[in-house]
Design a protein around this motif. Structure first.
Motif, PDB file in Angstrom:
ATOM      1  N   SER C  44       0.835  -1.201   0.000  1.00 47.37           N
ATOM      2  CA  SER C  44       0.000   0.000   0.000  1.00 47.37           C
ATOM      3  C   SER C  44       0.865   1.244   0.000  1.00 47.37           C
ATOM      4  O   SER C  44       0.578   2.220  -0.690  1.00 47.37           O
ATOM      5  CB  SER C  44      -0.903   0.013   1.227  1.00 47.37           C
ATOM      6  OG  SER C  44      -1.688  -1.138   1.270  1.00 47.37           O
ATOM      7  N   GLN C  92      -7.310   0.337  -0.409  1.00 50.18           N
ATOM      8  CA  GLN C  92      -7.547  -0.896   0.327  1.00 50.18           C
ATOM      9  C   GLN C  92      -8.762  -0.754   1.245  1.00 50.18           C
ATOM     10  O   GLN C  92      -9.532  -1.681   1.413  1.00 50.18           O
ATOM     11  CB  GLN C  92      -6.289  -1.233   1.144  1.00 50.18           C
ATOM     12  CG  GLN C  92      -6.356  -2.553   1.867  1.00 50.18           C
ATOM     13  CD  GLN C  92      -5.005  -2.956   2.412  1.00 50.18           C
ATOM     14  OE1 GLN C  92      -4.072  -2.162   2.461  1.00 50.18           O
ATOM     15  NE2 GLN C  92      -4.885  -4.204   2.840  1.00 50.18           N
ATOM     16  N   ASP C 176      -5.395  -1.372  -4.854  1.00 49.60           N
ATOM     17  CA  ASP C 176      -4.810  -1.963  -3.653  1.00 49.60           C
ATOM     18  C   ASP C 176      -5.746  -3.056  -3.145  1.00 49.60           C
ATOM     19  O   ASP C 176      -6.783  -2.769  -2.551  1.00 49.60           O
ATOM     20  CB  ASP C 176      -4.613  -0.864  -2.608  1.00 49.60           C
ATOM     21  CG  ASP C 176      -3.616  -1.278  -1.548  1.00 49.60           C
ATOM     22  OD1 ASP C 176      -3.151  -2.420  -1.591  1.00 49.60           O
ATOM     23  OD2 ASP C 176      -3.306  -0.437  -0.680  1.00 49.60           O
ATOM     24  N   GLU C 177      -5.371  -4.284  -3.384  1.00 43.42           N
ATOM     25  CA  GLU C 177      -6.195  -5.433  -3.003  1.00 43.42           C
ATOM     26  C   GLU C 177      -7.651  -5.237  -3.386  1.00 43.42           C
ATOM     27  O   GLU C 177      -8.538  -5.297  -2.536  1.00 43.42           O
ATOM     28  CB  GLU C 177      -6.062  -5.692  -1.497  1.00 43.42           C
ATOM     29  CG  GLU C 177      -4.596  -5.852  -1.110  1.00 43.42           C
ATOM     30  CD  GLU C 177      -4.406  -6.322   0.321  1.00 43.42           C
ATOM     31  OE1 GLU C 177      -5.361  -6.848   0.900  1.00 43.42           O
ATOM     32  OE2 GLU C 177      -3.289  -6.163   0.824  1.00 43.42           O
TER      33      GLU C 177
ATOM     34  N   GLY E 154      -3.388  -2.682   6.216  1.00 38.42           N
ATOM     35  CA  GLY E 154      -4.693  -3.335   6.257  1.00 38.42           C
ATOM     36  C   GLY E 154      -4.645  -4.696   6.928  1.00 38.42           C
ATOM     37  O   GLY E 154      -5.421  -4.993   7.835  1.00 38.42           O
TER      38      GLY E 154
HETATM   39 MG   LIG Z   1      -2.018  -2.667   2.181  1.00 43.35          MG
END
Ligand SMILES: [Mg+2]
Ligand SMILES: Nc1ncnc2c1ncn2[C@@H]1O[C@H](COP(=O)(O)OP(=O)(O)OP(=O)(O)O)[C@@H](O)[C@H]1O
Ligand SMILES: Nc1ncnc2c1ncn2[C@@H]1O[C@H](COP(=O)(O)OP(=O)(O)OP(=O)(O)O)[C@@H](O)[C@H]1O
Ligand SMILES: [Mg+2]
Lengths: 268, 302, 300, 268, 300
Positions: C44, C92, C176-177, E154
């Motif tokens: 991130s 994210q 991001d994810e 996260g």
């Molecule tokens: Mg992350």
């Protein structure tokens, strides 16, 4: 092995924590020192409160029953007061929004935020009476001078409160807006305002309410209003009338408070 | 020696601005010369001090005439002295003023054309701003503040004076003290003011004590105030610094009678013009007011 | 021209944690890159630096997007807001504005194409409103358009964030994810759409992922981070058990089996890639044209 | 097919949206109606401001240069004022925290929140002069009565502001605490307070600052303080002194504002 | 005694959306159940109802935890706070207190065991502090204990939320997509730990998941939701392609292959299950004892 790990980590963290707690310790000590020093200057004598509680009761009894004989006058004056407060607050709101945003450290660069903040400090700090006189010489006696005086002062207060609400927002949604290549203005309109709106509304209505109460300015510029009636009643020791006027003010304040809750729930 | 503790409440009145540092030397002298322990409190409003006196939290007060009435009636007070002016005058005057450039040149013009005039008035409990002009200027000429003018804006002396200096109001009430202050601070502004009318003398501000003070204490106080600043130039300087005073003179509740008359008269006017009061109520109220007025007349005649 | 070019990027946070350690990276226009690494490895942080949200350490370093510098030596350039118009970012944590409706959240992606007064009063042109609706439908949350973003389920919020990115019609997507909170079917939709944008319209995409199998399936190139350093950068096929073990720690016996299975799948995938390009859900291709950047379409 | 889908969905949503925009339209109309009606009562004459701007300048010039000759007095009075404000605010703080929490609708049940809110409304609405007199008759003239009067009023204000900050929090962290089976108190201490702290601190310091300025009450009860000095300077047209006092107040207010920012950054 | 018993649970949200539709469900003590379903199918809503965070519709319905009712006919009981002590909840969005340190966030799980004054001044007993550290270490984020929760990545936040749940030593764990933001290795750690708590200490666990393969690997039983209704409830092995197609929509050609692959994996998994119980990372078992509920340990 893991428990060893844990305790080792625990101890290093403890030293960090102890540094923090030292700092906060010092903070507490300073606070209590200031309170202690002020004790004398403020001539605190809490026990005196117990000595003559009867006086308070005797004094308080004068307020009952409230005397609503003059309610027509009160109502009329209340309307004047409300009008002055509405315009004073509305003008202040218009100025406080940009000033508040410009003095929020997470929005404006420091070389803008600081000067604006100081200007707002001055708006709050300069006595309302001085502003009232300033506007008397320009527009003469009357409600309008009151509106102007309230305007300047309220701008100072609201800009400060607005700015500090903005500084306490969650940065993520604003960042989400920024990520789209939006301008600073967009970021404020779409990322910041939706977050601070409930608080801003409650601040604006609080100041409105407090402008309704701020009889001093309005009275001094000859605008009349319920505040002046209230002072007259107090100064002529007519406590039954005082109680009646205060009850009306309480009702208005409560209505504004309820309205504040309602608007915050609804509009947002 | 036994030092009796007394609280002395001093307010900023119509005719003086009570500055702590100006009064404090006098209080110090008072303590030194009488052996009493007097503590001074300076307030911007009389209501608190009068209530405090009512509940015996304050024993001596320095008031304006109008507020002294309350102290006497409400708080078991008694006028025992009043200040003297350096000029030898025993009081001050209420004024009607206007800007030098205004078209109103005389009080008669104003009284005749009152319908076209915006009047800056005093706040309702002000002696020189409200009581005196409503009685001597208006009532005696058959006018009333409420109904005879284009508009009436009650506000403070300072606000009125400022409005006149800047020609933001047609005429306004004021008093000689205020004008003297302006003359001292801003001579150029003072030139902007034209005085249209001057009232009869208003007695100077009184000192009030609680009636139930021990006689011994009263005696001490009276002898102090009677002789203060009689000869000693230092004391005279202190008195002068307070507000151009030269000393104190004996006085009594009688000083308040003309003010009372005016206040009652005003009340009477209010009752008469009250649209919401039934006629019967009006009559009884007016009767009691008239009776009080005639009582005062007899007192005054003495 | 490289879409993204990063030189000597390092970041040390206020608390002394070194999250990025002299990263060098180039992503060509039209590439689709998977960014993998253990939780906390700096994925991130890296993506946030690319978009100019975080300023790196004040050391000689350099990030360029589409030839325009976004930061130099730790100082973010002034015109960063302009540059970001070409870069869509999927956070994210979604970073939606909870109090606004889903539709408005998505329309925020279109702000830079809308005139000032319309932006201020919130009256978006019909064409943008339709695009927003299309992207919500493409994400499968069309019927939630009028709800507040905060009332959506986790996966719905993630898709709303993706929809916002789509509406932006950017030339680079940093995600991001993006499929962390999605069910398999929604994940497939999202990744198919990204791939279609990438293959058919020349979009450059950097997608951080935890699912190695998804990386294998969709991204030709993988960049792997460990402790803020690039430890692998190459064709996804070349990801070896050794690399994965290095990434995710030594204890992972089972991970190896997983990775092997994934490799197996990948081989199978590659074999079928040719047919895929046609067979790939038509839906994705149908959608993707709308979200392709006008600029890149003109360029290619 | 998809675009058909989209437009259909678009249209149903448009009808919902139009309902909402109708409501907000009505709101705006009501607002402007109120402003329009108040225009007359407030006797708004904006053009008058342009007629005599010279007056304002002339009046403003009298304030310069400020006259600091009596600065020792000012300093002394300022300390008294600060002491009174410190204690007034500190006592209010102690009461406002529980009252504020109890009047936050997302924490207390409505049958507690509403009565507490109304009580706080009364604390704000009842004139400070009345409270001052109430306490004068109990404890006599002096700073202590001022402290008590400020206390009641400030409690009313802070409790309201505190409550509305609590109502604007993010519910999730508090829910996270609740999930562990924590008591309501724990939820507040660990889930709510950390979120509202920055705002609470800024409110408390704002009220402190405004108590420093609220000279009326303090002056009225014979507590002295810079406010009395200021009024006297204004009333005797001594504008150079007025300016000096006001500058001191501005400095103090600015310091408090800076302190507020510093504390919020640090402690939180 | 059933750990969780739900009868006729329905929930219609303020905006008219029916998120749950007369759900009936029983989970026995010591079961480990996977909750699957498309994004928006009502997984989170169901879990939130079980823990009493949301009141269902005012209709006859019933939720009992460990024999104690938590809501009846749409009214949440008063002693819900007590009951929650035995139920650890891992939120999909973590719900950490961003301004507090990670350690404090985790210690919040221990609040109900700590005396009033300690809670008020924040001085937790050493034993609890150690437990908190242990759970952070078990989650692999021990070195972040003193940082603010909001600065974590996260996946680290998600693990902090799990650590808080562990410290609670509850008898039931409700975990909402607990591995969504985790890398494969961290996911394995978390799931191993949950399994160890479940198998060795009788913990009841309901875990919502998007990864069918993880469900297959760790949970004997699966409950599947679609549009707020239970559409499958049975042994995870019995999940058929048809069920999955029903769950995630009809378009999913590839999902079927995925599902088949997963089935293949599952079969292979089951074959190895016996060895697993021993071979399963000793780490997880080593950790789990600390977090086992004292109550359930005494009971079993
Ligand atoms: Mg992350
Ligand atoms: N507070 C709310 N108000 C209105 N609708 C809601 C609210 N919370 C959830 N919903 C709706 O209820 C439905 C189910 O939501 P839920 O969060 O339970 O889904 P989920 O299965 O957890 O999905 P995901 O996998 O995406 O997290 C969704 O359509 C959602 O929009
Ligand atoms: N604002 C911050 N302040 C301090 N440390 C931070 C901050 N943001 C991130 N970090 C630290 O930097 C490291 C990298 O974080 P990052 O968010 O980039 O990880 P990630 O690879 O995205 O992990 P995940 O897969 O869990 O999201 C972490 O150790 C994190 O704790
Ligand atoms: Mg969910």
């Amino acid at each position: 092995m893991n428990s060893v790990d844990a305790s080792r980590l625990g101890s290093t963290s403890a030293s960090v924590a102890s540094k923090r707690s030292w700092a906060s310790m010092l903070g507490w000590i300073a606070l209590f020192a200031v309170l202690g020093l002020s004790w004398q200057s403020a001539d605190m004598r809490p026990l005196d409160l117990l000595r003559d509680p009867g006086n308070m009761v005797r004094f308080g009894r004068d307020f009952f029953p409230p005397d609503f004989a003059e309610w027509r006058t009160y109502l009329h004056e209340m309307i004047v007061t409300l009008a002055v407060a509405i315009w004073g607050t509305a003008l202040a709101l218009v100025c406080a929004v940009p000033c508040g945003l410009l003095s929020a450290q997470n929005i404006a660069p420091v070389w803008i935020a600081q000067p604006v903040r100081r200007m707002m400090d001055a708006c709050r700090a300069i006595n309302e009476m001085v502003f009232a006189m300033l506007f008397i010489v320009a527009v003469g006696l009357g409600p309008f001078a009151g509106v102007l005086a309230l305007w300047v002062h309220t701008t100072g207060v609201l800009a400060k409160l607005f700015a500090e609400a903005v500084e306490a927002i969650d940065a993520r949604p604003a960042e989400g807006v920024r990520a789209t290549g939006a301008s600073g203005l967009d970021e404020i309109v779409y990322g910041v305002l939706p977050q601070v709106m409930p608080l801003w509304i409650s601040f604006a209505l609080y100041r409105f309410e407090s402008n309704v109460r701020s009889a001093m300015v309005v009275g001094m510029v000859g605008a009349g209003g319920i505040g002046v009636v209230l002072y007259e009643a107090i100064r002529s020791f007519n406590y039954a009338q005082t109680a009646a006027v205060m009850l009306m003010v309480i009702v208005i304040v409560s209505l504004i408070d309820l309205g504040s809750a309602w608007v915050r729930e609804r509009v947002i | 020696a036994y030092a009796e503790t007394l609280n002395f409440g001093i307010i900023s009145t119509d005719s003086s601005s009570a500055l702590k540092q100006r009064w404090q030397p006098l209080i110090d002298d008072l303590n030194k010369q009488t052996g009493l322990d007097v503590k001074a409190f300076f307030a911007t409003d009389y209501a608190g001090i009068i209530e405090a006196m009512r509940f015996n939290k304050v024993q001596i007060g320095f008031f304006g005439n109008a507020s002294a009435i309350e102290a006497v009636d409400r708080s078991n007070g008694e006028v025992f002295a009043k200040v003297k002016y350096k000029s030898g005058e025993a009081g001050y005057y209420s004024l009607l003023i206007t800007n030098v450039n205004s078209k109103w040149k005389s009080v008669d013009q104003v009284l005749k054309n009152s319908r076209e005039i915006n009047l800056g008035f005093g706040d309702p409990n002000s002696t020189s701003g409200t009581l005196v002009p409503s009685y001597y200027l208006l009532a005696k000429n058959g006018l009333s503040a409420k109904t005879s003018f284009k508009s009436v804006l009650p506000s403070s002396h300072e606000a009125n004076l400022l409005a006149v200096v800047n020609d933001k109001i047609d005429v306004a009430t004021n008093n000689t003290d205020m004008l003297d202050t302006l003359k001292a601070q801003h001579p150029d502004r003072y030139k902007e003011v034209r005085v249209l009318w001057k009232s009869p003398l208003i007695p100077s501000d009184p000192l009030v004590w609680r009636r139930d003070l021990p006689q011994a204490t009263k005696d001490k106080l009276r002898s102090f105030f009677d002789h203060y600043a009689e000869k000693d130039p230092r004391e005279q300087a202190i008195m002068h610094a307070i507000s151009g005073y030269s000393g104190f003179a004996d006085s009594s509740n009688a000083q308040l009678v003309p003010i009372r008359q005016m206040a009652l008269f005003q009340k009477k006017e209010q009752v008469q013009s009250d649209a919401h009061m039934s006629d019967a109520d009006k009559k009884t109220q007016l009767a009691t007011l008239d009776q009080k007025l005639s009582e005062l007349d007899t007192v005054a005649a003495k | 021209m490289d879409a993204i070019r990063i030189e000597r990027l390092s970041k040390t946070f206020g608390n002394g944690r070194k999250a990025l350690d002299s990263i060098d990276l180039k992503v060509g226009t039209g590439e689709m890159v998977a960014l993998i690494g253990a939780s906390g490895s700096g994925k991130s942080t890296l993506l946030r630096h690319i978009a100019g949200f975080t300023a790196p350490d004040l050391e000689p370093s350099h990030i360029t997007l589409l030839g325009r510098p976004i930061q130099q030596n730790g100082r973010i350039v002034r015109e960063v807001r302009r540059i970001r118009r070409d870069v869509a970012f999927v956070f994210q944590q979604f970073n939606l504005v909870g109090r606004l409706s889903v539709r408005t959240n998505v329309l925020i992606g279109a702000l830079s194409r809308v005139s000032l007064w319309r932006r201020l009063v919130g009256r978006f042109p019909t064409v943008e409103r339709e695009l927003a609706m299309q992207s919500l439908v493409a994400m499968g949350i069309g019927e939630h358009a009028n709800e507040r973003a905060s009332t959506l389920s986790g996966g719905q919020q993630q898709r709303a964030a993706l929809a916002r990115a789509l509406v932006q019609r950017a030339r680079i997507v940093l995600a991001d994810e993006p499929i962390a909170s999605l069910d398999p079917e929604s994940s497939r939709r999202v990744m198919d759409l990204l791939r279609s944008l990438n293959e058919d319209h020349g979009l450059t995409a950097v997608v951080s992922l935890h699912q190695i199998d998804v990386a294998m399936k969709y991204c030709a190139r993988t960049v792997a981070l460990r402790d803020g350093r690039v430890v692998f950068d190459g064709p996804t096929d070349h990801l070896t058990p050794a690399v994965l073990r290095d990434l995710y720690g030594a204890a992972a016996d089972e991970l190896l089996t997983d990775a092997e299975a994934a490799e197996r799948d990948a081989a199978w995938e590659n074999a079928r890639r040719a047919e895929r390009v046609q067979a790939r859900s038509n839906e994705a291709s149908a959608h993707s044209a709308a979200f392709a950047s006008a600029a890149s379409a003109a360029g290619s």
